[in-house]
Design an enzyme around this catalytic site. Structure first.
Site, PDB file in Angstrom:
ATOM      1  N   GLU A 179     -56.071  44.953 -63.768  1.00 23.35           N
ATOM      2  CA  GLU A 179     -54.872  44.619 -62.975  1.00 23.35           C
ATOM      3  C   GLU A 179     -54.079  45.869 -62.587  1.00 23.35           C
ATOM      4  OE1 GLU A 179     -52.570  41.293 -64.318  1.00 23.35           O
ATOM      5  OE2 GLU A 179     -54.308  40.400 -65.308  1.00 23.35           O
ATOM      6  N   THR A 209     -54.834  50.350 -62.741  1.00 28.58           N
ATOM      7  CA  THR A 209     -55.077  51.345 -63.796  1.00 28.58           C
ATOM      8  C   THR A 209     -53.783  52.064 -64.209  1.00 28.58           C
ATOM      9  OG1 THR A 209     -55.447  53.070 -62.156  1.00 28.58           O
ATOM     10  CG2 THR A 209     -57.390  51.804 -62.835  1.00 28.58           C
ATOM     11  N   ARG A 245     -57.954  51.077 -99.911  1.00 31.56           N
ATOM     12  CA  ARG A 245     -59.044  52.061 -99.994  1.00 31.56           C
ATOM     13  C   ARG A 245     -58.632  53.243-100.880  1.00 31.56           C
ATOM     14  NH1 ARG A 245     -64.409  53.013 -99.827  1.00 31.56           N
ATOM     15  NH2 ARG A 245     -64.894  55.053 -98.899  1.00 31.56           N
ATOM     16  N   SER A 279     -58.362  49.916 -56.695  1.00 29.60           N
ATOM     17  CA  SER A 279     -56.959  50.373 -56.649  1.00 29.60           C
ATOM     18  C   SER A 279     -56.411  50.258 -55.232  1.00 29.60           C
ATOM     19  CB  SER A 279     -56.874  51.832 -57.106  1.00 29.60           C
ATOM     20  OG  SER A 279     -57.391  51.974 -58.404  1.00 29.60           O
ATOM     21  N   THR A 319     -60.212  42.225 -56.219  1.00 26.75           N
ATOM     22  CA  THR A 319     -61.063  43.416 -56.261  1.00 26.75           C
ATOM     23  C   THR A 319     -62.408  43.181 -55.566  1.00 26.75           C
ATOM     24  OG1 THR A 319     -60.032  43.939 -58.378  1.00 26.75           O
ATOM     25  CG2 THR A 319     -62.056  45.123 -57.848  1.00 26.75           C
TER      26      THR A 319
END
Ligand SMILES: Cc1cc2nc3c(=O)[nH]c(=O)nc-3n(C[C@H](O)[C@H](O)[C@H](O)COP(=O)(O)OP(=O)(O)OC[C@H]3O[C@@H](n4cnc5c(N)ncnc54)[C@H](O)[C@@H]3O)c2cc1C
Length: 384
Positions: free
Chosen positions: A368, A370, A273, A134, A128
């Site tokens: 790695e 999108t 809870r 991309s 990158t």
């Protein structure tokens, strides 16, 4: 076609080893590193001593030659304990080491891959750039032939594992020749830490994966000898893209581990809870979230193990890996958000493990390649 993802003896032993180390060491020590935004190389070194840093590299080159299915199963244990450690580990095992194993010659494997596989150094993958994420073909870092070697100029963005005290350097992708040379050619090179002209920025601060060391790298007239060229001078881009296919399975596995972690935390919390006089796990609205998480997790697991087993069988796994990654990471991001919801205000507080997993989940949809790029890969495989 019947599908069998059962683990062999070596894989089961590995899972036991990873479970022990994850529970006794990573889960105990990694949260402090996350808080301090420090890469826990002490843990990574210990993982190296256990053979875990050479997971996908054959014994001949210092690794343990594990199957991809075994790697996924191991990741399910490591990522359950801490996502930053798991992220650094998986980046090293796949994109950080595989270009040298798959495309390097024996001298390069001996010199750079063996220390990575034996766990003495950490690997980094430099693709990158500030203007090319991309669109990998858009990189402008360039390498020109000079004096029996190559002169490299450019910069890389968001590179993981290059700036730690155990980083060996980086395997990077560059355009060969000048930008006016006609159709682009790409090649990959090793640049070792300490090479004159190779510098880096400070560790970047992310929303999550705070223990992962990610930085910008700068190359100003960096000269490397000819033997630093990995593979053919025209094949760099296809080498990097092939490496990223294994990375897809790895990110899918990391996403499985995050989903299992938040499912476990949310189930446990919901059973304890009490509101309106009963545990919140008795409310259908909470039950349905947990049931959906468990069901979707099982579906994502099948996709991921299927992609891994195809790789182990030497069959194409391009589309299946993209599908597994897309499914598993979207699930992880959704499940982390719902798990915080089940914890109410407490889940928003960074001192709770569920809040840290929530922060770690977002990057799974980016790193790695999108989600949108996985859609493109799958659509192309369908013939679109
Ligand atoms: C923590 C972290 C660690 C990283 N580690 C590494 C590393 O070790 N090595 C490395 O090389 N890189 C690394 N990266 C970079 C990562 O791979 C990129 O961030 C990613 O590929 C996206 O590139 P980009 O950030 O430039 O986004 P862009 O490519 O600018 O995309 C921006 C948006 O546009 C969308 N988009 C782009 N093109 C299209 C299209 N054709 N169709 C539809 N939508 C599109 C994207 O999906 C995205 O939503 C890391 C990133 C992070 C956050």
């Amino acid at each position: 076609m019947p599908v069998d993802f059962s683990l062999g003896e070596a894989e089961r032993e590995l899972v036991g080893l990873c479970r022990d180390f994850a529970q006794k060491e990573i889960a105990v020590r990694a949260p402090a590193a996350w808080d301090e935004a420090r890469c826990p190389t002490d843990l990574l070194r210990e993982m190296g001593e256990l053979g875990l840093l050479g997971m996908l590299v054959p014994e001949e080159w210092g690794g343990i030659g594990m199957s991809t299915v075994g790697f996924v199963a191991a990741m399910e244990q490591i990522g359950l304990a801490d996502q930053s450690v798991a992220a650094a580990w998986q980046a090293h095992v796949t994109i950080g080491s595989l270009p040298l194993y798959l495309f390097g010659d024996d001298d390069q494997r001996e010199r750079w891959l063996r220390p990575l596989a034996e766990g003495r150094a950490l690997g980094a993958f430099g693709l990158t750039e500030p203007d090319a994420g991309s669109d990998a073909r858009g990189i402008t870092t360039r390498a020109e032939p000079r004096d029996d070697g190559w002169l490299i100029n450019g910069r890389k963005a968001f590179i993981s594992n290059a700036g730690t005290d155990m980083s060996f350097g980086v395997t990077l992708l560059a355009r060969v020749g000048s930008l006016d040379d006609g159709p682009p050619r790409y090649a990959s090179f090793v640049v070792e830490a300490g090479t004159p002209g190779y510098t880096m920025g400070p560790k970047l601060r992310g929303i999550g994966w705070r223990g992962l060391d990610t930085r910008e790298l700068f190359f100003d007239d960096v000269w490397v000898p000819a033997e630093h060229l990995v593979g053919d001078a025209d094949m760099g881009l296809s080498q990097f893209l092939r490496t990223l296919e294994v990375g897809r399975i790895s990110i899918a596995a990391l996403s499985l581990s995050l989903t299992q972690a938040v499912l476990d935390l949310a189930t446990e919390y919901a059973r304890q809870r009490v509101q309106f006089g009963q545990p919140i796990s008795k409310f259908q609205a909470v039950q349905f979230k947990l049931a959906d998480m468990a069901t979707e997790l099982e579906a994502a697991r099948w996709l991921t193990y299927r992609a891994a087993s195809l790789r182990d069988a030497g069959q194409p796994f391009h589309k299946e890996a993209a599908m597994a990654k897309l499914k598993a990471r979207r699930l992880a991001a959704w499940a982390a958000s719902e798990a915080v919801q089940i914890h109410g205000g407490l889940g928003y507080m960074l001192d709770t493990p569920v809040a840290r997993f929530y922060c770690d989940a977002k990057v799974l949809e980016i790193g790695e390649g999108t989600n949108e790029i996985q859609h493109l890969v799958i659509a192309r495989a369908l013939g679109c």
